[in-house]
Write an enzyme that holds these catalytic residues in place. Structure first.
Site, PDB file in Angstrom:
ATOM      1  N   THR A 166       0.833  -1.201   0.000  1.00 57.18           N
ATOM      2  CA  THR A 166       0.000   0.000   0.000  1.00 57.18           C
ATOM      3  C   THR A 166       0.869   1.252   0.000  1.00 57.18           C
ATOM      4  O   THR A 166       0.638   2.192  -0.772  1.00 57.18           O
ATOM      5  CB  THR A 166      -0.935  -0.011   1.229  1.00 57.18           C
ATOM      6  OG1 THR A 166      -1.754  -1.187   1.152  1.00 57.18           O
ATOM      7  CG2 THR A 166      -1.827   1.213   1.274  1.00 57.18           C
ATOM      8  N   THR A 168      13.258   5.000  11.255  1.00 62.35           N
ATOM      9  CA  THR A 168      14.233   3.968  11.622  1.00 62.35           C
ATOM     10  C   THR A 168      13.930   2.669  10.886  1.00 62.35           C
ATOM     11  O   THR A 168      12.785   2.214  10.858  1.00 62.35           O
ATOM     12  CB  THR A 168      14.191   3.743  13.154  1.00 62.35           C
ATOM     13  OG1 THR A 168      14.494   4.989  13.769  1.00 62.35           O
ATOM     14  CG2 THR A 168      15.190   2.688  13.596  1.00 62.35           C
ATOM     15  N   ALA A 213       6.274  -8.021   1.281  1.00 63.48           N
ATOM     16  CA  ALA A 213       6.873  -9.275   1.765  1.00 63.48           C
ATOM     17  C   ALA A 213       5.849 -10.345   2.156  1.00 63.48           C
ATOM     18  O   ALA A 213       6.069 -11.532   1.928  1.00 63.48           O
ATOM     19  CB  ALA A 213       7.787  -8.978   2.953  1.00 63.48           C
ATOM     20  N   ASN A 221      -4.860  -9.392  -8.269  1.00 60.29           N
ATOM     21  CA  ASN A 221      -4.998 -10.105  -6.994  1.00 60.29           C
ATOM     22  C   ASN A 221      -6.269 -10.938  -6.901  1.00 60.29           C
ATOM     23  O   ASN A 221      -6.335 -11.870  -6.112  1.00 60.29           O
ATOM     24  CB  ASN A 221      -4.930  -9.115  -5.826  1.00 60.29           C
ATOM     25  CG  ASN A 221      -5.825  -7.925  -6.021  1.00 60.29           C
ATOM     26  OD1 ASN A 221      -5.653  -7.153  -6.955  1.00 60.29           O
ATOM     27  ND2 ASN A 221      -6.794  -7.771  -5.151  1.00 60.29           N
ATOM     28  N   CYS A 268     -16.656  -5.837   0.553  1.00 60.39           N
ATOM     29  CA  CYS A 268     -17.519  -5.123   1.488  1.00 60.39           C
ATOM     30  C   CYS A 268     -17.179  -3.635   1.386  1.00 60.39           C
ATOM     31  O   CYS A 268     -17.167  -2.917   2.363  1.00 60.39           O
ATOM     32  CB  CYS A 268     -17.268  -5.593   2.913  1.00 60.39           C
ATOM     33  SG  CYS A 268     -16.978  -7.336   3.031  1.00 60.39           S
TER      34      CYS A 268
HETATM   35  N1  PLP Z   1      -1.525  -4.436  -4.369  1.00 59.27           N
HETATM   36  C1  PLP Z   1      -2.016  -5.676  -4.567  1.00 59.27           C
HETATM   37  C2  PLP Z   1      -2.172  -6.186  -5.960  1.00 59.27           C
HETATM   38  C3  PLP Z   1      -2.371  -6.468  -3.473  1.00 59.27           C
HETATM   39  O1  PLP Z   1      -2.872  -7.689  -3.686  1.00 59.27           O
HETATM   40  C4  PLP Z   1      -2.230  -5.938  -2.166  1.00 59.27           C
HETATM   41  C5  PLP Z   1      -2.655  -6.725  -0.994  1.00 59.27           C
HETATM   42  O2  PLP Z   1      -3.656  -7.400  -1.013  1.00 59.27           O
HETATM   43  C6  PLP Z   1      -1.683  -4.654  -2.009  1.00 59.27           C
HETATM   44  C7  PLP Z   1      -1.348  -3.938  -3.139  1.00 59.27           C
HETATM   45  C8  PLP Z   1      -1.457  -4.070  -0.666  1.00 59.27           C
HETATM   46  O3  PLP Z   1      -0.323  -4.643  -0.071  1.00 59.27           O
HETATM   47  P1  PLP Z   1      -0.078  -4.564   1.517  1.00 59.27           P
HETATM   48  O4  PLP Z   1      -1.031  -5.509   2.163  1.00 59.27           O
HETATM   49  O5  PLP Z   1       1.344  -4.975   1.700  1.00 59.27           O
HETATM   50  O6  PLP Z   1      -0.280  -3.140   1.914  1.00 59.27           O
END
Ligand code: PLP
Length: 378
Positions: free
Chosen positions: A70, A233, A196, A147, A320
Protein backbone atom coordinates in the site's frame (compact mmCIF):
# COMPACT_ATOMS: atom_id res chain seq x y z
CA UNK A 1 -7.52 -26.29 8.49
CA UNK A 2 -6.81 -25.84 4.80
CA UNK A 3 -5.55 -22.37 4.07
CA UNK A 4 -6.33 -21.58 0.43
CA UNK A 5 -6.22 -17.78 0.54
CA UNK A 6 -2.55 -17.20 -0.25
CA UNK A 7 -3.32 -14.09 -2.30
CA UNK A 8 -4.48 -12.47 0.95
CA UNK A 9 -1.34 -13.38 2.83
CA UNK A 10 1.12 -16.25 3.25
CA UNK A 11 2.73 -18.15 6.10
CA UNK A 12 6.11 -16.81 7.19
CA UNK A 13 9.00 -18.87 5.87
CA UNK A 14 10.83 -20.64 8.73
CA UNK A 15 14.29 -19.70 7.43
CA UNK A 16 13.11 -16.09 7.16
CA UNK A 17 11.94 -16.16 10.78
CA UNK A 18 15.27 -17.58 11.89
CA UNK A 19 17.13 -14.93 9.93
CA UNK A 20 15.04 -12.24 11.64
CA UNK A 21 15.57 -13.30 15.25
CA UNK A 22 19.08 -11.96 15.94
CA UNK A 23 18.05 -8.49 14.76
CA UNK A 24 15.20 -8.43 17.27
CA UNK A 25 16.91 -9.91 20.31
CA UNK A 26 20.64 -9.35 20.10
CA UNK A 27 21.71 -7.00 17.33
CA UNK A 28 18.90 -4.52 17.88
CA UNK A 29 20.99 -1.39 17.31
CA UNK A 30 19.76 1.52 15.22
CA UNK A 31 21.48 1.21 11.83
CA UNK A 32 21.87 4.99 11.57
CA UNK A 33 24.00 5.41 14.70
CA UNK A 34 27.74 5.99 14.36
CA UNK A 35 28.92 3.55 17.09
CA UNK A 36 30.10 0.01 16.48
CA UNK A 37 26.87 -1.62 17.79
CA UNK A 38 25.16 -0.19 14.68
CA UNK A 39 27.65 -1.66 12.28
CA UNK A 40 26.11 -5.13 11.99
CA UNK A 41 22.52 -3.91 11.44
CA UNK A 42 23.83 -1.43 8.86
CA UNK A 43 25.64 -4.25 7.06
CA UNK A 44 22.55 -6.48 7.26
CA UNK A 45 20.49 -3.69 5.72
CA UNK A 46 22.94 -3.29 2.84
CA UNK A 47 23.07 -7.04 2.26
CA UNK A 48 19.28 -7.37 2.25
CA UNK A 49 19.02 -4.49 -0.22
CA UNK A 50 21.56 -6.15 -2.52
CA UNK A 51 19.83 -9.55 -2.22
CA UNK A 52 16.44 -8.08 -3.10
CA UNK A 53 17.89 -6.04 -5.95
CA UNK A 54 19.44 -9.17 -7.43
CA UNK A 55 16.11 -11.02 -7.20
CA UNK A 56 14.46 -8.49 -9.55
CA UNK A 57 17.44 -7.50 -11.69
CA UNK A 58 17.86 -4.08 -10.09
CA UNK A 59 20.77 -2.18 -8.52
CA UNK A 60 20.78 -1.94 -4.71
CA UNK A 61 20.43 1.88 -4.87
CA UNK A 62 17.14 1.41 -6.70
CA UNK A 63 15.48 -0.44 -3.79
CA UNK A 64 13.64 1.62 -1.16
CA UNK A 65 12.17 -0.16 1.85
CA UNK A 66 8.58 0.64 2.80
CA UNK A 67 5.86 -0.70 5.10
CA UNK A 68 4.35 -2.81 2.30
CA UNK A 69 2.44 -2.74 -0.95
CA UNK A 70 0.00 0.00 0.00
CA UNK A 71 2.76 2.43 0.90
CA UNK A 72 4.80 1.58 -2.19
CA UNK A 73 1.79 2.19 -4.45
CA UNK A 74 0.95 5.48 -2.72
CA UNK A 75 4.56 6.63 -3.01
CA UNK A 76 4.81 5.76 -6.71
CA UNK A 77 1.59 7.47 -7.68
CA UNK A 78 1.66 10.53 -5.44
CA UNK A 79 5.34 11.38 -5.74
CA UNK A 80 5.82 10.75 -9.45
CA UNK A 81 3.74 13.86 -10.01
CA UNK A 82 5.79 16.98 -9.42
CA UNK A 83 4.48 20.51 -9.22
CA UNK A 84 3.43 21.69 -12.63
CA UNK A 85 4.31 20.05 -15.93
CA UNK A 86 2.60 16.83 -16.95
CA UNK A 87 -0.29 15.93 -14.64
CA UNK A 88 -2.27 13.20 -16.40
CA UNK A 89 -2.32 9.70 -14.86
CA UNK A 90 -3.52 6.50 -16.53
CA UNK A 91 -4.32 3.31 -14.65
CA UNK A 92 -6.62 0.32 -15.14
CA UNK A 93 -10.10 -0.44 -13.84
CA UNK A 94 -8.93 -3.58 -12.05
CA UNK A 95 -6.13 -2.25 -9.86
CA UNK A 96 -5.96 -2.93 -6.14
CA UNK A 97 -7.52 -0.20 -4.01
CA UNK A 98 -4.03 0.89 -2.94
CA UNK A 99 -3.59 2.17 -6.52
CA UNK A 100 -7.20 3.16 -7.21
CA UNK A 101 -7.53 5.22 -4.04
CA UNK A 102 -4.09 6.82 -4.49
CA UNK A 103 -5.25 7.80 -7.99
CA UNK A 104 -8.49 9.18 -6.55
CA UNK A 105 -6.40 11.27 -4.14
CA UNK A 106 -4.30 12.85 -6.91
CA UNK A 107 -7.48 13.37 -8.91
CA UNK A 108 -8.89 15.39 -6.01
CA UNK A 109 -5.75 17.54 -6.22
CA UNK A 110 -6.54 18.35 -9.85
CA UNK A 111 -4.67 15.64 -11.79
CA UNK A 112 -6.88 14.02 -14.43
CA UNK A 113 -6.97 10.21 -14.18
CA UNK A 114 -8.08 7.80 -16.89
CA UNK A 115 -9.07 4.18 -16.12
CA UNK A 116 -8.31 1.66 -18.85
CA UNK A 117 -10.90 -1.06 -19.50
CA UNK A 118 -10.02 -4.77 -19.61
CA UNK A 119 -11.29 -7.63 -21.73
CA UNK A 120 -13.31 -10.57 -20.38
CA UNK A 121 -10.12 -12.21 -19.09
CA UNK A 122 -8.97 -9.07 -17.28
CA UNK A 123 -6.23 -8.14 -19.75
CA UNK A 124 -5.39 -4.51 -20.52
CA UNK A 125 -4.79 -3.98 -24.26
CA UNK A 126 -1.73 -1.88 -25.17
CA UNK A 127 -3.86 -0.46 -28.02
CA UNK A 128 -6.31 0.95 -25.46
CA UNK A 129 -3.42 2.64 -23.67
CA UNK A 130 -2.17 4.06 -26.96
CA UNK A 131 -5.63 5.60 -27.55
CA UNK A 132 -5.68 7.62 -24.32
CA UNK A 133 -1.98 8.48 -24.07
CA UNK A 134 -1.19 12.11 -24.73
CA UNK A 135 1.82 14.34 -24.23
CA UNK A 136 0.32 15.49 -20.94
CA UNK A 137 0.61 12.01 -19.44
CA UNK A 138 3.05 11.78 -16.56
CA UNK A 139 2.43 8.29 -15.24
CA UNK A 140 0.89 5.00 -16.31
CA UNK A 141 0.28 2.46 -13.54
CA UNK A 142 -0.87 -1.05 -14.44
CA UNK A 143 -0.47 -4.07 -12.17
CA UNK A 144 1.74 -7.00 -13.13
CA UNK A 145 -0.77 -9.59 -11.87
CA UNK A 146 -4.29 -9.15 -10.60
CA UNK A 147 -5.00 -10.11 -6.99
CA UNK A 148 -8.53 -11.42 -7.61
CA UNK A 149 -8.39 -13.30 -10.88
CA UNK A 150 -4.61 -13.77 -11.26
CA UNK A 151 -4.37 -12.38 -14.81
CA UNK A 152 -0.82 -11.42 -15.76
CA UNK A 153 -0.81 -8.13 -17.65
CA UNK A 154 1.32 -7.35 -20.74
CA UNK A 155 3.41 -4.92 -18.71
CA UNK A 156 6.39 -5.01 -21.05
CA UNK A 157 4.30 -3.77 -24.00
CA UNK A 158 2.38 -1.30 -21.85
CA UNK A 159 5.61 0.20 -20.45
CA UNK A 160 7.07 0.51 -23.94
CA UNK A 161 3.91 2.28 -25.14
CA UNK A 162 3.99 4.66 -22.16
CA UNK A 163 7.64 5.51 -22.79
CA UNK A 164 6.98 6.26 -26.46
CA UNK A 165 4.81 9.11 -25.20
CA UNK A 166 7.29 10.29 -22.57
CA UNK A 167 5.28 8.92 -19.61
CA UNK A 168 6.74 6.99 -16.66
CA UNK A 169 5.54 3.48 -15.93
CA UNK A 170 4.75 1.97 -12.52
CA UNK A 171 3.61 -1.57 -11.88
CA UNK A 172 2.00 -2.95 -8.73
CA UNK A 173 3.81 -6.32 -8.63
CA UNK A 174 2.61 -7.22 -5.14
CA UNK A 175 1.02 -10.49 -6.29
CA UNK A 176 3.76 -11.32 -8.76
CA UNK A 177 7.09 -10.90 -6.95
CA UNK A 178 8.24 -14.24 -5.54
CA UNK A 179 5.68 -16.14 -7.65
CA UNK A 180 6.62 -15.49 -11.27
CA UNK A 181 9.95 -14.33 -12.70
CA UNK A 182 10.25 -10.54 -12.40
CA UNK A 183 13.07 -8.56 -14.01
CA UNK A 184 12.75 -4.78 -14.01
CA UNK A 185 14.93 -4.33 -17.09
CA UNK A 186 13.10 -6.96 -19.09
CA UNK A 187 9.78 -5.38 -18.11
CA UNK A 188 11.16 -1.88 -18.72
CA UNK A 189 9.35 -0.37 -15.75
CA UNK A 190 10.41 2.78 -13.89
CA UNK A 191 8.81 1.82 -10.58
CA UNK A 192 7.63 -1.47 -9.08
CA UNK A 193 5.82 -2.18 -5.80
CA UNK A 194 6.23 -5.35 -3.74
CA UNK A 195 5.11 -6.62 -0.35
CA UNK A 196 6.87 -9.27 1.77
CA UNK A 197 3.81 -10.95 3.28
CA UNK A 198 2.66 -12.06 -0.17
CA UNK A 199 5.81 -14.14 -0.67
CA UNK A 200 6.20 -15.82 2.73
CA UNK A 201 7.91 -12.84 4.32
CA UNK A 202 6.76 -10.88 7.36
CA UNK A 203 3.82 -8.47 7.32
CA UNK A 204 4.31 -4.70 7.35
CA UNK A 205 7.35 -4.53 5.10
CA UNK A 206 7.85 -4.17 1.37
CA UNK A 207 9.79 -2.16 -1.13
CA UNK A 208 9.49 0.25 -4.01
CA UNK A 209 11.90 -0.11 -6.91
CA UNK A 210 12.69 3.27 -8.47
CA UNK A 211 14.84 3.23 -11.61
CA UNK A 212 17.95 5.33 -11.24
CA UNK A 213 17.41 8.88 -12.48
CA UNK A 214 13.60 8.71 -12.36
CA UNK A 215 12.10 12.00 -11.20
CA UNK A 216 10.32 10.66 -8.11
CA UNK A 217 10.10 12.66 -4.89
CA UNK A 218 10.63 11.48 -1.32
CA UNK A 219 7.64 9.99 0.49
CA UNK A 220 8.29 10.46 4.19
CA UNK A 221 9.88 13.55 5.70
CA UNK A 222 12.14 13.14 8.69
CA UNK A 223 15.59 11.60 9.08
CA UNK A 224 18.05 10.74 6.35
CA UNK A 225 17.16 7.03 6.01
CA UNK A 226 16.70 5.46 2.58
CA UNK A 227 18.86 8.16 0.99
CA UNK A 228 16.50 10.85 2.31
CA UNK A 229 13.62 9.37 0.33
CA UNK A 230 11.75 7.56 3.11
CA UNK A 231 12.51 8.64 6.65
CA UNK A 232 12.07 6.44 9.70
CA UNK A 233 14.23 3.97 11.62
CA UNK A 234 14.73 0.91 9.45
CA UNK A 235 12.88 -2.28 10.33
CA UNK A 236 16.02 -4.41 10.05
CA UNK A 237 14.54 -7.73 11.19
CA UNK A 238 11.62 -7.55 8.75
CA UNK A 239 13.82 -6.35 5.90
CA UNK A 240 16.23 -9.25 6.49
CA UNK A 241 13.26 -11.66 6.67
CA UNK A 242 11.85 -10.25 3.44
CA UNK A 243 15.13 -10.75 1.59
CA UNK A 244 15.47 -14.32 2.85
CA UNK A 245 11.86 -15.19 1.99
CA UNK A 246 12.19 -13.79 -1.50
CA UNK A 247 15.41 -15.69 -2.24
CA UNK A 248 13.87 -18.91 -0.90
CA UNK A 249 10.74 -18.54 -3.04
CA UNK A 250 12.72 -17.73 -6.15
CA UNK A 251 15.00 -20.74 -5.62
CA UNK A 252 12.00 -23.10 -5.63
CA UNK A 253 9.79 -21.12 -8.03
CA UNK A 254 9.54 -23.51 -10.96
CA UNK A 255 8.98 -26.54 -8.72
CA UNK A 256 6.31 -24.68 -6.76
CA UNK A 257 4.67 -23.55 -9.99
CA UNK A 258 4.22 -27.06 -11.35
CA UNK A 259 2.80 -28.22 -8.00
CA UNK A 260 0.37 -25.30 -7.95
CA UNK A 261 -0.77 -25.90 -11.54
CA UNK A 262 -1.50 -29.53 -10.62
CA UNK A 263 -3.64 -28.34 -7.68
CA UNK A 264 -5.59 -25.97 -9.96
CA UNK A 265 -6.22 -28.80 -12.41
CA UNK A 266 -7.32 -31.24 -9.71
CA UNK A 267 -9.89 -28.78 -8.36
CA UNK A 268 -11.30 -27.73 -11.72
CA UNK A 269 -11.47 -31.33 -12.96
CA UNK A 270 -13.52 -32.37 -9.93
CA UNK A 271 -16.00 -29.53 -10.55
CA UNK A 272 -16.25 -30.38 -14.25
CA UNK A 273 -16.83 -34.06 -13.52
CA UNK A 274 -19.67 -33.13 -11.19
CA UNK A 275 -21.22 -30.89 -13.86
CA UNK A 276 -21.05 -27.68 -11.84
CA UNK A 277 -22.11 -24.61 -13.84
CA UNK A 278 -19.33 -22.06 -13.34
CA UNK A 279 -17.07 -19.58 -15.12
CA UNK A 280 -13.33 -19.74 -14.52
CA UNK A 281 -12.16 -16.14 -14.31
CA UNK A 282 -8.80 -14.81 -15.45
CA UNK A 283 -6.53 -15.29 -18.43
CA UNK A 284 -4.70 -18.39 -19.57
CA UNK A 285 -1.55 -16.58 -18.45
CA UNK A 286 -2.32 -16.31 -14.75
CA UNK A 287 -0.64 -16.58 -11.36
CA UNK A 288 0.10 -20.17 -10.33
CA UNK A 289 -2.42 -21.47 -7.80
CA UNK A 290 -5.12 -18.88 -8.53
CA UNK A 291 -8.58 -20.33 -9.16
CA UNK A 292 -11.27 -17.65 -9.38
CA UNK A 293 -14.68 -19.16 -9.95
CA UNK A 294 -18.06 -17.58 -10.56
CA UNK A 295 -20.66 -20.24 -9.84
CA UNK A 296 -24.19 -19.89 -11.19
CA UNK A 297 -27.03 -19.03 -8.82
CA UNK A 298 -25.13 -19.21 -5.54
CA UNK A 299 -23.78 -16.63 -3.16
CA UNK A 300 -20.00 -16.42 -2.86
CA UNK A 301 -20.43 -15.18 0.67
CA UNK A 302 -22.50 -18.23 1.58
CA UNK A 303 -19.82 -20.48 0.04
CA UNK A 304 -17.08 -18.74 1.99
CA UNK A 305 -18.90 -19.27 5.29
CA UNK A 306 -19.89 -22.86 4.55
CA UNK A 307 -16.30 -23.67 3.59
CA UNK A 308 -15.12 -21.91 6.74
CA UNK A 309 -17.32 -24.24 8.79
CA UNK A 310 -15.47 -27.10 7.12
CA UNK A 311 -12.12 -25.55 8.08
CA UNK A 312 -11.28 -24.15 4.64
CA UNK A 313 -10.20 -20.54 4.09
CA UNK A 314 -10.97 -18.96 0.72
CA UNK A 315 -11.99 -15.49 -0.35
CA UNK A 316 -14.99 -14.09 -2.26
CA UNK A 317 -15.09 -11.93 -5.35
CA UNK A 318 -17.45 -9.60 -3.59
CA UNK A 319 -16.07 -6.78 -1.56
CA UNK A 320 -17.52 -5.12 1.49
CA UNK A 321 -16.37 -1.81 0.06
CA UNK A 322 -19.61 -0.61 -1.43
CA UNK A 323 -23.15 -0.32 -0.18
CA UNK A 324 -24.81 -0.65 -3.56
CA UNK A 325 -22.93 -3.54 -5.05
CA UNK A 326 -21.59 -6.72 -3.50
CA UNK A 327 -19.69 -7.71 -6.59
CA UNK A 328 -16.07 -6.53 -6.78
CA UNK A 329 -14.87 -3.93 -9.28
CA UNK A 330 -12.72 -6.61 -10.94
CA UNK A 331 -15.59 -9.05 -11.48
CA UNK A 332 -17.69 -6.14 -12.80
CA UNK A 333 -14.90 -4.95 -15.13
CA UNK A 334 -14.50 -8.37 -16.77
CA UNK A 335 -18.26 -8.53 -17.32
CA UNK A 336 -19.18 -11.71 -15.46
CA UNK A 337 -22.94 -12.20 -16.04
CA UNK A 338 -25.16 -11.23 -13.11
CA UNK A 339 -26.35 -14.78 -12.32
CA UNK A 340 -22.71 -15.91 -11.90
CA UNK A 341 -21.09 -12.76 -10.48
CA UNK A 342 -22.53 -13.07 -6.97
CA UNK A 343 -21.26 -16.62 -6.75
CA UNK A 344 -17.59 -15.68 -7.08
CA UNK A 345 -14.94 -17.24 -4.87
CA UNK A 346 -11.17 -16.93 -5.07
CA UNK A 347 -9.17 -20.00 -4.12
CA UNK A 348 -5.44 -19.32 -4.02
CA UNK A 349 -3.24 -22.30 -3.28
CA UNK A 350 0.23 -21.72 -1.91
CA UNK A 351 3.44 -23.66 -1.52
CA UNK A 352 2.20 -25.27 1.74
CA UNK A 353 -0.78 -26.85 -0.02
CA UNK A 354 -0.79 -30.12 -1.93
CA UNK A 355 -3.08 -31.93 -4.37
CA UNK A 356 -4.89 -33.61 -1.53
CA UNK A 357 -5.87 -30.15 -0.26
CA UNK A 358 -7.18 -29.30 -3.72
CA UNK A 359 -9.29 -32.47 -3.68
CA UNK A 360 -10.57 -31.69 -0.17
CA UNK A 361 -11.58 -28.17 -1.27
CA UNK A 362 -13.30 -29.63 -4.34
CA UNK A 363 -15.15 -32.24 -2.25
CA UNK A 364 -16.22 -29.61 0.26
CA UNK A 365 -17.50 -27.36 -2.54
CA UNK A 366 -19.39 -30.21 -4.13
CA UNK A 367 -20.85 -31.12 -0.76
CA UNK A 368 -22.31 -27.63 -0.57
CA UNK A 369 -23.25 -27.23 -4.23
CA UNK A 370 -24.66 -30.67 -5.19
CA UNK A 371 -27.62 -30.69 -2.80
CA UNK A 372 -28.42 -27.14 -3.93
CA UNK A 373 -28.66 -28.19 -7.55
CA UNK A 374 -31.04 -30.93 -6.42
CA UNK A 375 -33.19 -28.28 -4.74
CA UNK A 376 -32.18 -28.41 -1.10
CA UNK A 377 -29.28 -27.31 1.04
CA UNK A 378 -27.03 -29.79 2.76
N1 PLP B 1 -1.53 -4.44 -4.37
C1 PLP B 1 -2.02 -5.68 -4.57
C2 PLP B 1 -2.17 -6.19 -5.96
C3 PLP B 1 -2.37 -6.47 -3.47
O1 PLP B 1 -2.87 -7.69 -3.69
C4 PLP B 1 -2.23 -5.94 -2.17
C5 PLP B 1 -2.66 -6.72 -0.99
O2 PLP B 1 -3.66 -7.40 -1.01
C6 PLP B 1 -1.68 -4.65 -2.01
C7 PLP B 1 -1.35 -3.94 -3.14
C8 PLP B 1 -1.46 -4.07 -0.67
O3 PLP B 1 -0.32 -4.64 -0.07
P1 PLP B 1 -0.08 -4.56 1.52
O4 PLP B 1 -1.03 -5.51 2.16
O5 PLP B 1 1.34 -4.98 1.70
O6 PLP B 1 -0.28 -3.14 1.91
Amino acid sequence: MIYADNAATTRLDKAALEAMMPWLLEEYGNASQPYSFARKPRKALAEARAEIAECIGACPEEIFFTSGGTESDNWAIKRALGNGGRRFVITSQIEHHAVLNACAAVQRLGCPVSYLPVDGKGTVAPADLEKVLSDGCKLVSVMLANNEIGTIEPVKELARTAHEHGAMFHTDAVQAVGHIPVDVDDLGVDMLSASAHKFNGPKGVGFLYIRKGSPVGSFMDGGAQERRMRAGTENIASIVGMARALSQNIASMSRTESRLRAMEERLVLALDKAGIDYIRNGAEDHLPGNVSLSIKHVSGEMLLHRLDLKGICVSTGSACDSVETRVSHVIRAIGVPEDYAEGTIRITFGRDNDEEDAQTVADALLGILRPRTMGSLS
